[in-house]
Enzyme design. Structure first.
Site, PDB file in Angstrom:
ATOM      1  N   LEU A  14       0.221  -1.036  -0.352  1.00  0.00           N
ATOM      2  CA  LEU A  14       0.259   0.224  -0.111  1.00  0.00           C
ATOM      3  C   LEU A  14       0.388   1.463   0.024  1.00  0.00           C
ATOM      4  CD1 LEU A  14      -3.063  -0.937   2.112  1.00  0.00           C
ATOM      5  CD2 LEU A  14      -2.702  -1.858  -0.263  1.00  0.00           C
ATOM      6  N   LEU A  51      10.737   2.181  13.715  1.00  0.00           N
ATOM      7  CA  LEU A  51      10.119   3.353  14.440  1.00  0.00           C
ATOM      8  C   LEU A  51       9.385   2.968  15.051  1.00  0.00           C
ATOM      9  CD1 LEU A  51       6.419   1.436  11.806  1.00  0.00           C
ATOM     10  CD2 LEU A  51       7.369   4.217  11.928  1.00  0.00           C
ATOM     11  N   GLY A  71       3.308   2.297   7.534  1.00  0.00           N
ATOM     12  CA  GLY A  71       4.513   1.568   8.069  1.00  0.00           C
ATOM     13  C   GLY A  71       3.487   0.841   9.783  1.00  0.00           C
ATOM     14  N   GLY A  72       4.393  -0.149  10.245  1.00  0.00           N
ATOM     15  CA  GLY A  72       4.278  -1.673  11.068  1.00  0.00           C
ATOM     16  C   GLY A  72       3.978  -2.817  10.590  1.00  0.00           C
ATOM     17  N   SER A 111      -6.478  -1.230  10.658  1.00  0.00           N
ATOM     18  CA  SER A 111      -8.044  -2.711   9.427  1.00  0.00           C
ATOM     19  C   SER A 111      -8.866  -2.719  10.513  1.00  0.00           C
ATOM     20  CB  SER A 111      -6.533  -3.720  10.093  1.00  0.00           C
ATOM     21  OG  SER A 111      -6.964  -5.016   9.389  1.00  0.00           O
ATOM     22  N   TYR A 137      -2.635  -8.446  16.554  1.00  0.00           N
ATOM     23  CA  TYR A 137      -1.926  -7.598  14.901  1.00  0.00           C
ATOM     24  C   TYR A 137      -3.006  -6.499  15.195  1.00  0.00           C
ATOM     25  CZ  TYR A 137      -2.955  -6.086  10.356  1.00  0.00           C
ATOM     26  OH  TYR A 137      -3.472  -4.755   8.830  1.00  0.00           O
ATOM     27  N   SER A 166      -9.367  -5.209   2.116  1.00  0.00           N
ATOM     28  CA  SER A 166      -8.517  -6.022   1.486  1.00  0.00           C
ATOM     29  C   SER A 166      -8.217  -5.357   0.517  1.00  0.00           C
ATOM     30  CB  SER A 166      -8.886  -7.309   0.967  1.00  0.00           C
ATOM     31  OG  SER A 166      -9.407  -8.045   2.165  1.00  0.00           O
ATOM     32  N   ARG A 175     -14.402 -14.157   0.903  1.00  0.00           N
ATOM     33  CA  ARG A 175     -14.526 -13.424   2.127  1.00  0.00           C
ATOM     34  C   ARG A 175     -14.126 -12.087   1.055  1.00  0.00           C
ATOM     35  NH1 ARG A 175     -10.897 -10.496   6.100  1.00  0.00           N
ATOM     36  NH2 ARG A 175      -9.301 -11.907   4.579  1.00  0.00           N
TER      37      ARG A 175
HETATM   38  C1  15L Z   1      -5.324  -7.085   6.378  1.00  0.00           C
HETATM   39  O1  15L Z   1      -5.232  -6.714   7.335  1.00  0.00           O
HETATM   40  C2  15L Z   1      -3.404  -7.177   6.562  1.00  0.00           C
HETATM   41  O2  15L Z   1      -3.164  -6.123   6.310  1.00  0.00           O
HETATM   42  C3  15L Z   1      -3.361  -7.687   5.067  1.00  0.00           C
HETATM   43  O3  15L Z   1      -3.020  -8.596   4.343  1.00  0.00           O
HETATM   44  C4  15L Z   1      -5.093  -8.664   4.327  1.00  0.00           C
HETATM   45  O4  15L Z   1      -4.525 -10.042   4.880  1.00  0.00           O
HETATM   46  C5  15L Z   1      -6.289  -7.907   4.344  1.00  0.00           C
HETATM   47  O5  15L Z   1      -6.601  -7.982   6.341  1.00  0.00           O
HETATM   48  C6  15L Z   1      -7.721  -8.976   4.904  1.00  0.00           C
HETATM   49  O6  15L Z   1      -7.891  -9.338   5.347  1.00  0.00           O
HETATM   50  O7  15L Z   1      -7.570  -9.846   3.501  1.00  0.00           O
END
Ligand code: 15L
Length: 267
Positions: A14, A51, A71-72, A111, A137, A166, A175
């Site tokens: 990204l 970081l 980042g991260g 996320s 995460y 995604s 999904r």
């Molecule tokens: C995320 O948070 C991930 O960074 C990405 O690689 C995908 O796995 C995405 O979720 C997902 O759920 O499709």
């Protein structure tokens, strides 16, 4: 136009898209990663930075009036890894923002896994639905959103926390038909975040205009972002390549899919 836009994680998938397509937002773009940034473009500055290195992060943030924080750690990892990159890293970034001579506006790449344990039959709004993180995460992203909120309420630093779905060229599972975000829609969202006169501190889902959807972004309507792409264009290809998950499998039950069955990783 921004004076200096910082893009962290600029060598990730990204971050690379942001680097390629959002340079027009600023006179100077400071691109950052731990390594592998290639050659600097005409209006670019390269910064190599961990970081969890507080002094280095604060120096990196100084003078930036826009930040795209990609980042991260971007998938599940051990607590040590997640803590260094996503907990300490976020704190260092926001401390840098607080101490900077200019006040930045921030796009934080959160996320959708912060709500990963919600069922696929639920419809969520990021401002009102409770978090149900599906791993360490995801917990670190909940922390990031809370930190951003506190730095807005206390210090006026504006952040859009974007719960990215995604973001891949095409969905690689059934999904992802619901969580898919196109690169074009992500770029358009970033443009709105940096161009809207008053941002505040919204939390929203980064998702395209898919036919099947779990997320309602109406509380962020003032951003004027209308995603244009739909995952439906990939459905027949996906159906030809894969059997959908069975009704009792995590990928068919939970919005976070297989992240919900991931174990606790140890270094
Ligand atoms: C995320 O948070 C991930 O960074 C990405 O690689 C995908 O796995 C995405 O979720 C997902 O759920 O499709």
């Amino acid at each position: 136009m921004l004076e200096r836009l910082l893009i962290t994680g600029a060598n990730g998938s990204l971050g690379s898209i942001c680097r390629q397509r959002l340079g027009h937002l600023a006179k100077t773009v400071r691109v950052s990663a731990r390594r592998d940034l290639g050659e600097a473009g005409p209006n670019e500055e390269l910064v190599f930075c961990d970081l969890d290195d507080k002094a280095a992060v604060e120096a990196m943030v100084e003078g930036c009036d826009g930040i795209i924080h990609m980042g991260g750690k971007a998938v599940e990892g051990s607590w040590e890894t997640v803590k260094a990159a996503n907990i300490e890293g976020m704190f260092n970034l926001y401390e840098g923002a607080r101490k900077s001579s200019v006040r930045p506006r921030i796009l934080f790449a959160s996320s959708h896994h912060v709500t990963g344990f919600h069922r696929q039959t639920a419809r969520l709004n990021a401002e009102t639905s409770p978090v149900r993180p599906d791993g360490l995460y995801a917990v670190s992203k909940v922390f990031g959103e809370a930190l951003a909120r506190m730095y807005f309420d206390k210090f006026g630093i504006e952040t859009a926390s974007v719960r990215i779905g995604s973001c891949f060229p095409e969905p690689s599972s059934h999904r992802m038909m619901s969580s898919w975000l196109s690169a074009d829609d992500m770029v358009a969202l970033a443009e709105r975040i940096f161009n809207v006169p008053r941002l505040g501190c919204p939390v929203l889902y980064g998702v395209s205009d898919n036919a099947s959807t779990w997320w309602d972004n109406s509380t962020a309507g003032y951003l004027g972002w209308s995603p244009k792409d739909s995952s439906e264009q990939f459905r027949s290809k996906l159906d030809a390549e894969q059997t959908p998950p069975k009704h009792d499998e995590a990928d068919a039950i939970y919005q976070g899919g297989l992240f919900c069955t991931d174990v606790i990783h140890e270094d």
